[in-house]
Design a protein around this motif. Structure first.
Motif, PDB file in Angstrom:
ATOM      1  N   GLY A   1      42.737  29.221  34.530  1.00 24.37           N
ATOM      2  CA  GLY A   1      42.156  28.524  33.389  1.00 24.37           C
ATOM      3  C   GLY A   1      41.017  29.316  32.758  1.00 24.37           C
ATOM      4  N   TRP A   2      40.774  29.067  31.472  1.00 24.08           N
ATOM      5  CA  TRP A   2      39.768  29.820  30.718  1.00 24.08           C
ATOM      6  C   TRP A   2      38.387  29.709  31.344  1.00 24.08           C
ATOM      7  N   THR A   3      38.061  28.563  31.871  1.00 26.14           N
ATOM      8  CA  THR A   3      36.726  28.355  32.448  1.00 26.14           C
ATOM      9  C   THR A   3      36.775  28.240  33.969  1.00 26.14           C
ATOM     10  N   GLY A   4      37.918  28.650  34.563  1.00 23.49           N
ATOM     11  CA  GLY A   4      38.049  28.576  36.017  1.00 23.49           C
ATOM     12  C   GLY A   4      38.340  27.185  36.526  1.00 23.49           C
ATOM     13  N   GLU A   5      38.730  26.292  35.607  1.00 26.53           N
ATOM     14  CA  GLU A   5      38.936  24.889  36.008  1.00 26.53           C
ATOM     15  C   GLU A   5      40.114  24.709  36.960  1.00 26.53           C
ATOM     16  N   ASN A   6      41.027  25.683  36.986  1.00 23.59           N
ATOM     17  CA  ASN A   6      42.194  25.557  37.865  1.00 23.59           C
ATOM     18  C   ASN A   6      42.106  26.447  39.108  1.00 23.59           C
ATOM     19  N   ARG A   7      40.905  26.957  39.375  1.00 25.37           N
ATOM     20  CA  ARG A   7      40.738  27.722  40.606  1.00 25.37           C
ATOM     21  C   ARG A   7      40.893  26.795  41.810  1.00 25.37           C
ATOM     22  N   PRO A   8      41.028  27.348  43.032  1.00 24.66           N
ATOM     23  CA  PRO A   8      41.201  26.498  44.223  1.00 24.66           C
ATOM     24  C   PRO A   8      40.142  25.402  44.306  1.00 24.66           C
ATOM     25  N   LYS A   9      40.590  24.198  44.634  1.00 20.97           N
ATOM     26  CA  LYS A   9      39.713  23.023  44.626  1.00 20.97           C
ATOM     27  C   LYS A   9      38.524  23.157  45.567  1.00 20.97           C
ATOM     28  N   GLY A  10      38.699  23.869  46.653  1.00 29.18           N
ATOM     29  CA  GLY A  10      37.610  23.960  47.634  1.00 29.18           C
ATOM     30  C   GLY A  10      36.611  25.070  47.370  1.00 29.18           C
ATOM     31  N   GLY A  11      36.772  25.773  46.232  1.00 32.74           N
ATOM     32  CA  GLY A  11      35.844  26.863  45.943  1.00 32.74           C
ATOM     33  C   GLY A  11      36.191  28.161  46.658  1.00 32.74           C
ATOM     34  N   HIS A  12      37.437  28.291  47.104  1.00 32.88           N
ATOM     35  CA  HIS A  12      37.853  29.465  47.878  1.00 32.88           C
ATOM     36  C   HIS A  12      38.161  30.654  46.969  1.00 32.88           C
ATOM     37  N   ALA A  13      38.141  31.850  47.560  1.00 32.05           N
ATOM     38  CA  ALA A  13      38.394  33.072  46.802  1.00 32.05           C
ATOM     39  C   ALA A  13      39.062  34.113  47.694  1.00 32.05           C
ATOM     40  N   LEU A  14      39.635  35.127  47.057  1.00 33.28           N
ATOM     41  CA  LEU A  14      40.346  36.194  47.763  1.00 33.28           C
ATOM     42  C   LEU A  14      39.903  37.544  47.227  1.00 33.28           C
ATOM     43  N   ALA A  15      39.684  38.513  48.120  1.00 39.26           N
ATOM     44  CA  ALA A  15      39.350  39.876  47.704  1.00 39.26           C
ATOM     45  C   ALA A  15      40.148  40.868  48.534  1.00 39.26           C
ATOM     46  N   ILE A  16      40.980  41.660  47.886  1.00 43.10           N
ATOM     47  CA  ILE A  16      41.674  42.775  48.525  1.00 43.10           C
ATOM     48  C   ILE A  16      40.948  44.039  48.062  1.00 43.10           C
ATOM     49  N   LEU A  17      40.311  44.739  48.980  1.00 44.89           N
ATOM     50  CA  LEU A  17      39.447  45.860  48.626  1.00 44.89           C
ATOM     51  C   LEU A  17      40.256  47.156  48.547  1.00 44.89           C
ATOM     52  N   PRO A  18      40.138  47.881  47.430  1.00 47.22           N
ATOM     53  CA  PRO A  18      40.940  49.096  47.251  1.00 47.22           C
ATOM     54  C   PRO A  18      40.371  50.295  47.998  1.00 47.22           C
ATOM     55  N   GLY A  19      41.283  51.127  48.496  1.00 48.71           N
ATOM     56  CA  GLY A  19      40.881  52.410  49.063  1.00 48.71           C
ATOM     57  C   GLY A  19      40.218  52.349  50.419  1.00 48.71           C
TER      58      GLY A  19
END
Length: 276
Positions: free
Chosen positions: A234-252
């Protein structure tokens, strides 16, 4: 691990806390919102020395040496992430911390995850890095290597930074083969924390290297369990995971150099310092 210079460069105060039947060593660095930082297997809190200055810029960082690691002597029980999570929860209570963030890498990432699962009322935010939630997610050749870890390998590890660290700081340096035996036994046990992760109540950042011990797809699966990656945000992040979770795959980076990568520090701070 790579031959990182493991020494806590910043000034800190090393202390012991008698909690949960173990004499747990910890150091406190910096000031600000508390963050408990948990190291990988066969290491100690010192492994985070390269990124500690970045983390302590706005946070009080509590570096803990887990059971049988670093300056914390082993006790008569298995090396089990759920039991070590009890140690960390007891330390949080012992120190009188009000919902600190808990950040862990590899073994420490598994422990951090269990702290959040078992004690959500004691944790602010969670960062779990390079910690697979199923044993079978690890590449088959890595499982084979893990199966060879035992006290018998101690002699072959004498030129490694893990052995050097242990000999330098452990209360009982002669226990290194015992630690290898326990690590080997722990890695041989099957586990699957899928349902526990699905019910996680603490905002979590799942971090992995793009060349980790398990494929990136596994960590995407973990994110999906947390309502992530299922829809456009969503434009304002309204559809991000409900619990406030996030994912990071670090390059290199790989499993073995993620913990001292500036990228790990950057994504950790970005997540912990979010206002929502």
């Amino acid at each position: 691990m790579t031959a990182t210079e493991w020494s806590a460069g910043a000034a800190g105060s090393g202390q012991y806390a008698e909690v949960n039947g173990i004499n747990l060593y910890y150091e406190t660095h910096g000031t600000g919102r508390p963050m408990i930082l948990l190291h990988g297997g066969l290491c100690s809190g010192e492994m985070f020395a390269p990124i500690l200055p970045a983390l302590t810029d706005h946070h009080q960082v509590i570096l803990v040496d887990l059971q049988g690691h670093g300056r914390t002597a082993d006790i008569d029980r298995p090396l089990d992430v759920t039991l070590m999570a009890d140690d960390i929860a007891a330390l949080i209570e012992h120190l009188g911390l009000e919902k600190p963030d808990v950040v862990g890498y590899s073994l420490g990432g598994g422990v951090a995850l269990q702290v959040a699962i078992k004690y959500p009322h004691r944790v602010g935010r969670l960062v779990s890095a390079s910690a697979n939630i199923r044993r079978d997610a690890i590449y088959p050749e890595m499982l084979q290597q893990q199966g060879q870890v035992s006290g018998a390998a101690a002699e072959f590890m004498k030129d490694t930074p893990m052995y050097e660290l242990y000999q330098r700081v452990a209360p009982r340096p002669e226990d290194f083969p015992r630690l290898l035996d326990k690590i080997g036994e722990a890695m041989a046990k099957d586990f699957d924390y899928t349902e526990e992760v699905r019910g996680l109540q603490v905002p979590a950042l799942i971090v992995a290297a793009d060349a980790d011990m398990a494929p990136p797809s596994h960590f995407v699966e973990v994110f999906k369990l947390l309502d992530g990656g299922l829809r456009d945000g969503g434009w304002t992040g309204e559809n991000r995971p409900k619990g406030g979770h996030a994912l990071a795959i670090l390059p290199g980076v790989t499993h073995y150099d993620l913990a001292d990568s500036p990228l790990f520090a950057a994504v950790t701070l970005a997540f912990l310092d979010r206002q929502n």
